[in-house]
Enzyme design. Structure first.
Site, PDB file in Angstrom:
ATOM      1  N   GLU A  66       0.856  -1.175   0.000  1.00  0.00           N
ATOM      2  CA  GLU A  66       0.000   0.000   0.000  1.00  0.00           C
ATOM      3  C   GLU A  66       0.899   1.233   0.000  1.00  0.00           C
ATOM      4  O   GLU A  66       1.821   1.323   0.818  1.00  0.00           O
ATOM      5  CB  GLU A  66      -0.877   0.024   1.249  1.00  0.00           C
ATOM      6  N   ARG A  85       5.452 -13.485   9.432  1.00  0.00           N
ATOM      7  CA  ARG A  85       6.016 -12.166   9.213  1.00  0.00           C
ATOM      8  C   ARG A  85       7.279 -12.003  10.056  1.00  0.00           C
ATOM      9  O   ARG A  85       7.549 -12.790  10.966  1.00  0.00           O
ATOM     10  CB  ARG A  85       5.002 -11.078   9.575  1.00  0.00           C
ATOM     11  N   LYS A 137       2.527   0.098  10.416  1.00  0.00           N
ATOM     12  CA  LYS A 137       2.501   1.336   9.640  1.00  0.00           C
ATOM     13  C   LYS A 137       1.939   2.483  10.489  1.00  0.00           C
ATOM     14  O   LYS A 137       2.414   3.614  10.419  1.00  0.00           O
ATOM     15  CB  LYS A 137       1.639   1.153   8.392  1.00  0.00           C
TER      16      LYS A 137
END
Length: 556
Positions: free
Chosen positions: A36, A263, A273
């Site tokens: 994104e 992750r 984020k």
């Protein structure tokens, strides 16, 4: 093909992909990296980049770079360009042009119409709070929306009016019609489209006021692009049934396979984020590329190398198991790379002047020193030596602690590549602070160790007349604890207030005066440093990348 396309260590995903290729399921592997554009990439993204691009390259396939730009109120072109820069800096190139989910908005809209026509999607008028109430819990099924059984024709009409901008934000959504009693809450009629007015999209401008959700956009974009293996982190495992449902019920040209992996959770960092944005917006750091940030831009500015980051990603591996990686593993990877490649230089970070009383005032000796002790191909450079030198304050002790092997009153020490000197006199100011040492050289000891002479200490130095004055920034870990914000605490309470120390008036050997932004060096006995982008010829600036050894919590 780039220098990043090295043979990779095997892992369970690679084994799956190789098996699919061997079985003829696919002629060619196609992966994708779909960030994104609402912030800078971080160390966790580096793992995904290395996996997606590295796997495709090593197997002769292709990895697409596709921006998931379905939330334009949080996105901008600065982030788009920064992401491109980071991917290329890591050593990878995407197949064809960079792609955007917004490239497919018209096709995605068409797929939504297909679902409506099949009775698999409907326009809902519940607001966000009501939708949460109707969704149910992990132990209780959800309730159907009052608008779940609208006729197909009415849904088509309302969806067209939504696109035309007739309804305000939040008043209508398009939802998939799946199963409100599904054990997987993601299948309880998820939202596919929502209304967003007054937003100028960085790619489509004001052409749309209707935006697809990630869970709808992502699988169909993969299918449009012919992605064979969609590699996601484990938080998307529960979304996989919805991913497959979307692909199965519309007329897409291919059927990608989603595979999840753990992750990267790195000690002493945050990679959310939201949290990274807060650190920047609230002034805890000096921007997305602050060398204390775990962003790729920050690591680059701190002096990390692409090769070291790729090697780190290889070392930690790809598994299904969630675990926390020690910061020492990352620091070890960069230390190993810089040890092999960084030329050596001498830099005195906290200068103390030494006057060699028996050395001629007007005599300058150029001493040859190897640029790297283990790599003769790096050659050597000349270092000027004169009557006045700088040594580091830590290399002198008037009252030495036990085991101190450096300079003391009446004691001797060897200057790196030069003479043995003896401290004869200590000069202090009115406050009693040591401001200068008077010393003498042993002329017979230039670059050698005469028999019978035992000198335990070797220290670095810089000739005062030729020294380059510089600013040196000593960066440390941004957080004091391994797990910032653990147990529901505010992660900001764990910020290390001593994560940056700025030293001015550092004295460097003259060869460093012309160093360019991004050049990396080992400052002998100090650590590895890089020239900061702020650096100028008039004001050189160096950032510490990492110490010579892991000294965290050991009295750095």
């Amino acid at each position: 093909m780039t220098d990043a396309a090295e043979p990779t260590r095997t892992n369970f995903i690679r084994q799956i992909v190789e098996a699919d290729l061997a079985a003829g399921t696919h002629d060619r592997v196609v992966t994708r990296f779909p960030p994104e554009p609402n912030g800078y990439l971080h160390i966790g993204h580096a793992k995904s980049i290395a996996l997606n691009f590295g796997l495709a390259e090593s197997l002769g396939g292709q990895c697409n770079l596709r921006f998931d730009d379905t939330n334009p109120h949080k996105e901008n072109l600065e982030f788009v360009e920064a992401i491109k820069t980071d991917v290329r800096w890591l050593g990878f190139e995407w197949g064809g042009q960079a792609r955007f989910a917004s490239d497919y908005f018209e096709r995605l809209h068409g797929f939504a119409v297909e679902l409506i026509e099949q009775g698999l999607a409907y326009v809902c008028e519940l607001d966000a709070e009501q939708m949460r109430e109707y969704r149910g819990t992990l132990t209780e099924p959800g309730r159907p929306s009052p608008w779940r059984d609208r006729p197909v024709a009415e849904n088509l009409e309302l969806f067209a009016r939504m696109r035309a901008g007739e309804f305000p934000d939040g008043s209508r959504t398009l939802r998939a019609r799946i199963d409100m009693a599904a054990p997987n809450i993601n299948l309880r009629d998820p939202v596919l489209y929502r209304i967003k007015h007054g937003v100028i999209h960085h790619q489509t401008g004001d052409a749309w006021c209707l935006y697809p959700t990630y869970d709808f956009t992502h699988p169909l974009s993969d299918a449009i692009e012919g992605v064979t293996h969609s590699l996601c982190t484990l938080e998307f495992e529960d979304h996989r049934p919805l991913y497959d449902w979307c692909v199965e019920h519309v007329s897409v040209p291919s059927r990608p396979r989603q595979i999840e992996f753990s992750r990267l959770n790195l000690e002493y960092t945050v990679t959310s984020k939201r949290k990274l944005t807060e650190l920047v917006a609230e002034g805890h750091v000096e921007g997305w590329d602050d060398p204390r940030m775990p962003t790729i831009a920050g690591l680059r500015r701190r002096g990390y190398t692409p090769a070291a980051l790729r090697e780190f990603c290889e070392r930690i591996g790809v598994t299904k198991s969630e675990n926390r990686v020690e910061m020492a593993m990352l620091e070890s990877a960069i230390r190993d790379d810089l040890d092999a490649h960084a030329p050596r230089r001498m830099a005195v970070l906290r200068p103390l002047k030494v006057v060699l009383t028996n050395y001629p005032e007007d005599e300058v000796l150029n001493i040859s020193a190897a640029n790297h002790p283990k790599d003769e191909t790096q050659g050597s450079r000349e270092i000027p030596f004169g009557r006045e030198l700088y040594i580091d304050r830590a290399d002198f002790a008037e009252v030495p602690p036990k085991g101190f092997k450096r300079l003391v009153p009446g004691g001797e020490v060897r200057l790196r590549n030069a003479y043995v000197i003896r401290c004869d006199e200590v000069v202090k100011d009115a406050a009693g602070e040591v401001v200068e040492l008077r010393a003498s050289i042993d002329p017979a000891t230039l670059g050698c160790k005469p028999e019978g002479r035992k000198v335990k200490g070797v220290i670095h130095w810089v000739a005062a007349e030729y020294a380059v004055s510089a600013e040196v920034r000593l960066y440390d870990r941004l957080f004091r604890v391994a797990m910032p914000g653990a147990e529901g605490q505010d992660y900001r309470d764990d910020i290390n207030l001593d994560s940056l120390e700025v030293l001015v008036g550092c004295m460097l050997e003259p060869s460093l005066g012309g160093a360019q932004s991004g050049e990396r060096f080992q400052f002998e006995r100090e650590g590895y440093f890089v020239v900061d982008p702020d650096s100028t010829a008039q004001r050189p600036v160096f950032n510490r990348t990492v110490g010579l050894r892991d000294s965290w919590g050991k009295g750095k």
